[in-house]
Design a protein around this motif. Structure first.
Motif, PDB file in Angstrom:
ATOM      1  N   ALA A 160      15.046  17.568 -12.961  1.00 41.36           N
ATOM      2  CA  ALA A 160      14.619  16.285 -12.401  1.00 41.36           C
ATOM      3  C   ALA A 160      13.093  16.285 -12.321  1.00 41.36           C
ATOM      4  N   TYR A 161      12.476  15.184 -12.755  1.00 41.98           N
ATOM      5  CA  TYR A 161      11.019  15.097 -12.837  1.00 41.98           C
ATOM      6  C   TYR A 161      10.542  13.732 -12.345  1.00 41.98           C
ATOM      7  N   LEU A 162       9.433  13.726 -11.628  1.00 43.98           N
ATOM      8  CA  LEU A 162       8.746  12.478 -11.321  1.00 43.98           C
ATOM      9  C   LEU A 162       8.093  11.958 -12.589  1.00 43.98           C
ATOM     10  N   VAL A 163       8.330  10.663 -12.898  1.00 50.05           N
ATOM     11  CA  VAL A 163       7.846  10.111 -14.164  1.00 50.05           C
ATOM     12  C   VAL A 163       6.948   8.890 -13.993  1.00 50.05           C
ATOM     13  N   GLY A 164       6.866   8.329 -12.788  1.00 48.39           N
ATOM     14  CA  GLY A 164       6.038   7.145 -12.607  1.00 48.39           C
ATOM     15  C   GLY A 164       5.910   6.777 -11.144  1.00 48.39           C
ATOM     16  N   ALA A 165       4.982   5.865 -10.864  1.00 53.23           N
ATOM     17  CA  ALA A 165       4.734   5.463  -9.473  1.00 53.23           C
ATOM     18  C   ALA A 165       4.201   4.041  -9.419  1.00 53.23           C
ATOM     19  N   PHE A 166       4.615   3.312  -8.385  1.00 53.56           N
ATOM     20  CA  PHE A 166       4.019   2.020  -8.037  1.00 53.56           C
ATOM     21  C   PHE A 166       3.332   2.165  -6.689  1.00 53.56           C
ATOM     22  N   ARG A 167       2.108   1.689  -6.584  1.00 56.54           N
ATOM     23  CA  ARG A 167       1.528   1.403  -5.266  1.00 56.54           C
ATOM     24  C   ARG A 167       1.825  -0.059  -4.996  1.00 56.54           C
ATOM     25  N   LEU A 168       2.490  -0.349  -3.903  1.00 55.53           N
ATOM     26  CA  LEU A 168       3.005  -1.692  -3.678  1.00 55.53           C
ATOM     27  C   LEU A 168       1.888  -2.717  -3.497  1.00 55.53           C
ATOM     28  N   GLY A 197       0.798  -1.222   0.000  1.00 53.49           N
ATOM     29  CA  GLY A 197       0.000   0.000   0.000  1.00 53.49           C
ATOM     30  C   GLY A 197       0.829   1.269   0.000  1.00 53.49           C
ATOM     31  N   ASP A 198       2.125   1.173   0.340  1.00 54.53           N
ATOM     32  CA  ASP A 198       3.012   2.324   0.236  1.00 54.53           C
ATOM     33  C   ASP A 198       3.346   2.579  -1.233  1.00 54.53           C
ATOM     34  N   TYR A 199       4.088   3.648  -1.491  1.00 53.06           N
ATOM     35  CA  TYR A 199       4.391   4.046  -2.865  1.00 53.06           C
ATOM     36  C   TYR A 199       5.894   4.088  -3.126  1.00 53.06           C
ATOM     37  N   LEU A 200       6.267   3.560  -4.284  1.00 53.07           N
ATOM     38  CA  LEU A 200       7.596   3.746  -4.833  1.00 53.07           C
ATOM     39  C   LEU A 200       7.447   4.677  -6.025  1.00 53.07           C
ATOM     40  N   LEU A 201       8.072   5.847  -5.937  1.00 49.34           N
ATOM     41  CA  LEU A 201       8.018   6.850  -6.997  1.00 49.34           C
ATOM     42  C   LEU A 201       9.342   6.859  -7.744  1.00 49.34           C
ATOM     43  N   PHE A 202       9.279   7.164  -9.021  1.00 48.82           N
ATOM     44  CA  PHE A 202      10.468   7.191  -9.849  1.00 48.82           C
ATOM     45  C   PHE A 202      10.659   8.589 -10.431  1.00 48.82           C
ATOM     46  N   TYR A 203      11.895   9.080 -10.349  1.00 53.27           N
ATOM     47  CA  TYR A 203      12.187  10.351 -11.001  1.00 53.27           C
ATOM     48  C   TYR A 203      13.391  10.195 -11.907  1.00 53.27           C
ATOM     49  N   ALA A 204      13.461  11.051 -12.924  1.00 55.90           N
ATOM     50  CA  ALA A 204      14.524  10.997 -13.920  1.00 55.90           C
ATOM     51  C   ALA A 204      14.977  12.408 -14.246  1.00 55.90           C
ATOM     52  N   THR A 205      16.224  12.543 -14.638  1.00 57.87           N
ATOM     53  CA  THR A 205      16.692  13.818 -15.191  1.00 57.87           C
ATOM     54  C   THR A 205      16.360  13.808 -16.679  1.00 57.87           C
ATOM     55  N   LEU A 206      15.687  14.858 -17.133  1.00 58.03           N
ATOM     56  CA  LEU A 206      15.209  14.961 -18.509  1.00 58.03           C
ATOM     57  C   LEU A 206      15.704  16.250 -19.148  1.00 58.03           C
ATOM     58  N   SER A 207      15.995  16.194 -20.437  1.00 53.23           N
ATOM     59  CA  SER A 207      16.472  17.365 -21.178  1.00 53.23           C
ATOM     60  C   SER A 207      15.298  18.107 -21.799  1.00 53.23           C
ATOM     61  N   GLN A 208      15.308  19.422 -21.665  1.00 53.81           N
ATOM     62  CA  GLN A 208      14.234  20.252 -22.190  1.00 53.81           C
ATOM     63  C   GLN A 208      14.265  20.284 -23.715  1.00 53.81           C
ATOM     64  N   VAL A 209      13.100  20.096 -24.308  1.00 51.54           N
ATOM     65  CA  VAL A 209      12.921  20.210 -25.755  1.00 51.54           C
ATOM     66  C   VAL A 209      11.969  21.368 -26.010  1.00 51.54           C
ATOM     67  N   GLY A 210      12.384  22.334 -26.808  1.00 51.10           N
ATOM     68  CA  GLY A 210      11.546  23.498 -27.066  1.00 51.10           C
ATOM     69  C   GLY A 210      11.617  24.495 -25.925  1.00 51.10           C
ATOM     70  N   GLU A 211      10.880  25.592 -26.066  1.00 49.37           N
ATOM     71  CA  GLU A 211      10.857  26.645 -25.063  1.00 49.37           C
ATOM     72  C   GLU A 211      10.230  26.114 -23.773  1.00 49.37           C
TER      73      GLU A 211
END
Length: 243
Positions: free
Chosen positions: A128-136, A103-117
């Protein structure tokens, strides 16, 4: 972590391609959409796994890496995986993950490169951005415990990248509940507006991390109250509440 509180807790960890492996980051666009790019697989596997050339990626992978197998971990069905699984062999990540419960959460973040303005809420160049999540779906499984599981109990992890390695090496394995897990459609910022290295309030106010130094490489812990607020931000993509 603190003693168990009412409500789920969360840990966020850094994943995905970066400037070291394979030499590029995945892109993030002004509307928050992004591409999940796995890191390279650097160890022998029991069976063939896809290479970067096999993946339908927008990201331009360095030519020298195009034939390199990928370490598809975390595994997301939205990106072609079988189930929501994650494994890790490093103690710095495995220890906080092992403290989570069903029931707890594992969140995933990644460093991402900006595209466009960049949008007003995005850091220029990269962030750095949160990109996904698991509820265990269950409590995390240690590497030692996995070796003692029956074949049936191991089955949900069969497509995990660490299980596919010639020598199983995960210190922890995590299984996400499909009803509460997802690869996000739009990324949620952890960086400030001015620069990717500056942490926003998700890091400095909600997590237990100071936001000083290379915070974007560290596991971020969230207690029950912080997790509740963070889930509200994620569910509404309320990026204005990140600052």
């Amino acid at each position: 972590m603190n003693p168990r509180e009412t409500g789920p807790r969360a840990v966020a960890i850094n994943v995905a391609a970066n400037t070291n492996m394979p030499g590029v980051r995945g892109p993030v666009r002004p509307d928050g959409t992004f591409e999940y790019v796995p890191i390279p697989e650097r160890r022998p596997t029991r069976e063939p796994v896809p290479t970067y050339a096999d993946l339908d990626l927008e990201t331009e992978i360095p030519e020298a890496e195009r034939g390199t197998p990928v370490h598809f971990d975390p595994e997301f069905p939205e990106a072609g995986g079988e189930r929501y699984t994650y494994g890790d062999e490093h103690g710095v990540k495995a220890r906080p993950l092992s403290e989570l419960e069903r029931g707890d959460y594992l969140l995933f973040y990644a460093t991402l490169s900006q595209v466009g303005e960049p949008a007003p809420w995005q850091a220029p160049e990269w962030g750095a951005y949160l990109v996904g999540a698991f509820r265990l779906a269950r409590a995390p499984v240690t590497g030692e415990a996995y070796r003692d599981l029956s074949r049936e109990e191991r089955a949900p992890f069969r497509n995990n990248a660490h299980v596919k390695r010639a020598d199983f090496d995960a210190r922890v394995l995590v299984l996400g509940d499909p009803d509460g897990s997802r690869l996000f459609e739009r990324a949620v910022p952890l960086s400030g507006r001015e620069t990717g290295t500056a942490a926003n309030r998700i890091v400095t106010d909600l997590s237990a991390d100071s936001g000083r130094g290379p915070w974007w490489r560290r596991p971020l812990r969230f207690d029950a109250a912080a997790t509740d607020e963070l889930l509200a931000i994620l569910d509404g993509h309320a990026v204005e509440r990140c600052f």
